[in-house]
Enzyme design. Structure first.
Site, PDB file in Angstrom:
ATOM      1  N   ASP A  62       3.852 -58.689  48.347  1.00 27.54           N
ATOM      2  CA  ASP A  62       4.663 -59.826  48.776  1.00 27.54           C
ATOM      3  C   ASP A  62       5.603 -59.279  49.848  1.00 27.54           C
ATOM      4  O   ASP A  62       6.567 -58.568  49.551  1.00 27.54           O
ATOM      5  CB  ASP A  62       5.444 -60.382  47.581  1.00 27.54           C
ATOM      6  N   ARG A  70     -10.110 -79.909  54.879  1.00 24.45           N
ATOM      7  CA  ARG A  70      -9.489 -79.016  53.898  1.00 24.45           C
ATOM      8  C   ARG A  70      -9.470 -77.566  54.362  1.00 24.45           C
ATOM      9  O   ARG A  70      -8.575 -76.788  54.017  1.00 24.45           O
ATOM     10  CB  ARG A  70     -10.206 -79.133  52.547  1.00 24.45           C
ATOM     11  N   TYR A  96       9.339 -61.216  42.260  1.00 23.83           N
ATOM     12  CA  TYR A  96       9.852 -62.595  42.302  1.00 23.83           C
ATOM     13  C   TYR A  96       9.528 -63.293  40.974  1.00 23.83           C
ATOM     14  O   TYR A  96       8.389 -63.252  40.519  1.00 23.83           O
ATOM     15  CB  TYR A  96       9.149 -63.280  43.482  1.00 23.83           C
ATOM     16  N   LYS A 122      10.250 -69.222  54.272  1.00 24.81           N
ATOM     17  CA  LYS A 122      11.480 -68.505  54.569  1.00 24.81           C
ATOM     18  C   LYS A 122      11.638 -68.343  56.091  1.00 24.81           C
ATOM     19  O   LYS A 122      11.960 -69.287  56.763  1.00 24.81           O
ATOM     20  CB  LYS A 122      11.491 -67.165  53.824  1.00 24.81           C
TER      21      LYS A 122
HETATM   22  C1  LIG Z   1      10.506 -67.857  48.019  1.00 22.49           C
HETATM   23  C2  LIG Z   1       9.686 -66.698  47.678  1.00 22.49           C
HETATM   24  C3  LIG Z   1       8.362 -66.848  47.258  1.00 22.49           C
HETATM   25  C4  LIG Z   1       7.735 -68.200  47.023  1.00 22.49           C
HETATM   26  O1  LIG Z   1       7.607 -68.954  48.172  1.00 22.49           O
HETATM   27  P1  LIG Z   1       7.572 -70.547  48.164  1.00 22.49           P
HETATM   28  O2  LIG Z   1       7.211 -70.873  49.563  1.00 22.49           O
HETATM   29  O3  LIG Z   1       8.936 -71.009  47.734  1.00 22.49           O
HETATM   30  O4  LIG Z   1       6.522 -70.952  47.169  1.00 22.49           O
HETATM   31  C5  LIG Z   1       7.641 -65.714  46.999  1.00 22.49           C
HETATM   32  N1  LIG Z   1       8.171 -64.484  47.139  1.00 22.49           N
HETATM   33  C6  LIG Z   1       9.432 -64.304  47.534  1.00 22.49           C
HETATM   34  C7  LIG Z   1       9.953 -62.918  47.673  1.00 22.49           C
HETATM   35  C8  LIG Z   1      10.241 -65.392  47.814  1.00 22.49           C
HETATM   36  O5  LIG Z   1      11.505 -65.208  48.169  1.00 22.49           O
END
Ligand SMILES: *Cc1c(COP(=O)(O)O)cnc(C)c1O
Length: 388
Positions: free
Chosen positions: A179, A54, A107, A204
């Site tokens: 973020d 884990r 987000y 992404k």
């Molecule tokens: C897609 C996204 C997330 C979340 O990511 P996941 O991998 O889909 O959980 C968080 N912040 C931003 C800016 C995003 O575009």
């Protein structure tokens, strides 16, 4: 070392694996120890070694090491999704009675987590104007524990003055969480700008091929153990196969990002010249409201931006998006493929009003030829016109 060199070399050690260029996929749950004494001390290394599946295997650690090095942070931890990374980062800082500041452009699943999970647990969540800058100081309270930033916001592309926010927060011992999915560890030097905890949806650009979900948290030294222990307490674990995919994406992150940025600038400039378009929201474009801060703080731009149509009926908007042939309609971004969605922003703001004056469409520009993408948008505008 230059970031492109780090991309090619970080997180691998062929001498350790019989000369194999890439770190292999290690699968395990159980890790065996030679003696009981070794077993009893398995936690002493504080998340450096391998002790149980884990907590990660050499494959997980290769990815974590590579990303931490690229972003010039202390260490990184992988999580099963970007949202899981956001949840853990926030839970590492706030408990009942604490005050948390969250950018109003955040987000929307982050906002949902704050409203549906943190608030009922007794945390005071306050959304703030993303453009507040040093004025954040006036919002601090004695019980403020953290400021959460997202710059630029991934629908509206407002660029936050993170160095100013971080300076004010640091003076009061308040943690700065960000973020940084749009900026990526390649284009945004988060720690040099004052961020303590940098969160990424690796789904992404890092994975980059729309075939795995992944989150990453990178921290500076001071904040590492607090965050890492919180991730362990939540029980998250990441598949070594997915880490392998993320590392594969990581190797080409620089060429993809630079190429896609050039295409995105070309498309954004073309859109700006169109009579159907009221505004383009892309900090990399000269004349954008966030351009100066973006230029100061970032070394490049993700190929994700929005544009605002002249006031038009919903009928034309759907005609436009449905007519696109090369842009897919779907969530996510950062892959090799182009995407288009309608950005419904108004319903997600509480601290500030967002009134762009027309429907907002968000595009992600993939690796297709930019002129082919322009032709696609051009024919979609023609379709939208005939739909009136
Ligand atoms: C897609 C996204 C997330 C979340 O990511 P996941 O991998 O889909 O959980 C968080 N912040 C931003 C800016 C995003 O575009």
């Amino acid at each position: 070392m230059n970031k492109d060199t780090i991309l090619a070399h970080a997180g691998r050690d062929p001498a350790r694996y019989q000369g194999m260029v890439n770190t292999p996929v290690f699968r395990t749950s159980t890790v065996l120890f030679p003696t009981l004494e070794d077993y009893e001390h398995r936690g002493d290394d504080r998340f450096s070694g391998v002790r149980y599946g884990r907590h990660g295997t050499p494959t997980t650690q290769a990815l974590e090491e590579a990303v931490a090095q690229l972003e010039d942070g202390h260490r990184a931890v992988a999580l099963p999704s970007g949202l899981a990374a956001i949840v853990c980062a926030l839970n590492a800082y706030v408990t009942a009675g604490d005050h948390l500041l969250v950018a109003d452009c955040v987000y929307s699943p982050t906002r949902h987590f704050c409203d549906a999970r943190l608030k009922p647990n007794g945390i005071e969540v306050e959304y703030y104007d993303p453009l507040v800058g040093a004025g954040i100081d006036r919002l601090f309270r004695p019980n403020t524990r953290a400021v959460f930033c997202e710059s630029p916001g991934s629908l509206t592309f407002e660029v936050q003055d993170i160095p100013a926010i971080a300076q004010a927060a640091r003076a009061r011992g308040i943690a700065v969480l960000a973020d940084d999915t749009w900026g990526t560890p390649y284009f945004f030097p988060a720690f040099a700008r004052g961020v303590d905890v940098s969160v990424h949806s690796a789904t992404k650009y890092i994975v980059g091929h729309a075939d795995a979900m992944m989150g990453l948290i990178v921290t500076n030294e001071k904040h590492w153990l607090r965050v890492r222990q919180t991730v362990a307490d939540h029980g998250y674990s990441v598949s070594p196969d997915d880490c392998y995919l993320a590392l594969r994406g990581f190797r080409t992150l620089g060429v993809r990002l630079k190429h896609q940025m050039q295409s995105a600038i070309k498309l954004a400039a073309w859109l700006k010249s169109r009579p159907e378009v009221k505004r383009v929201l892309y900090p990399a474009l000269e004349g954008d409201a966030g351009h100066a801060i973006w230029k100061r703080d970032f070394t490049g731009a993700a190929a994700l931006f929005s544009f605002v149509l002249q006031p038009a009926g919903e009928k034309q908007v759907s005609a436009f998006i449905n007519a696109l042939k090369l842009f897919g309609i779907g969530s996510s971004w950062g892959g090799y493929e182009s995407l288009a969605v309608l950005a419904r922003v108004e319903q997600h703001r509480t601290a500030t009003k967002w009134n762009p004056g027309g429907p907002t469409i968000r595009l992600h520009i993939g690796l297709e030829d930019p002129d082919d993408l322009i032709s696609d948008l051009d024919q979609a505008f023609a379709s939208a016109k005939s739909a009136t």
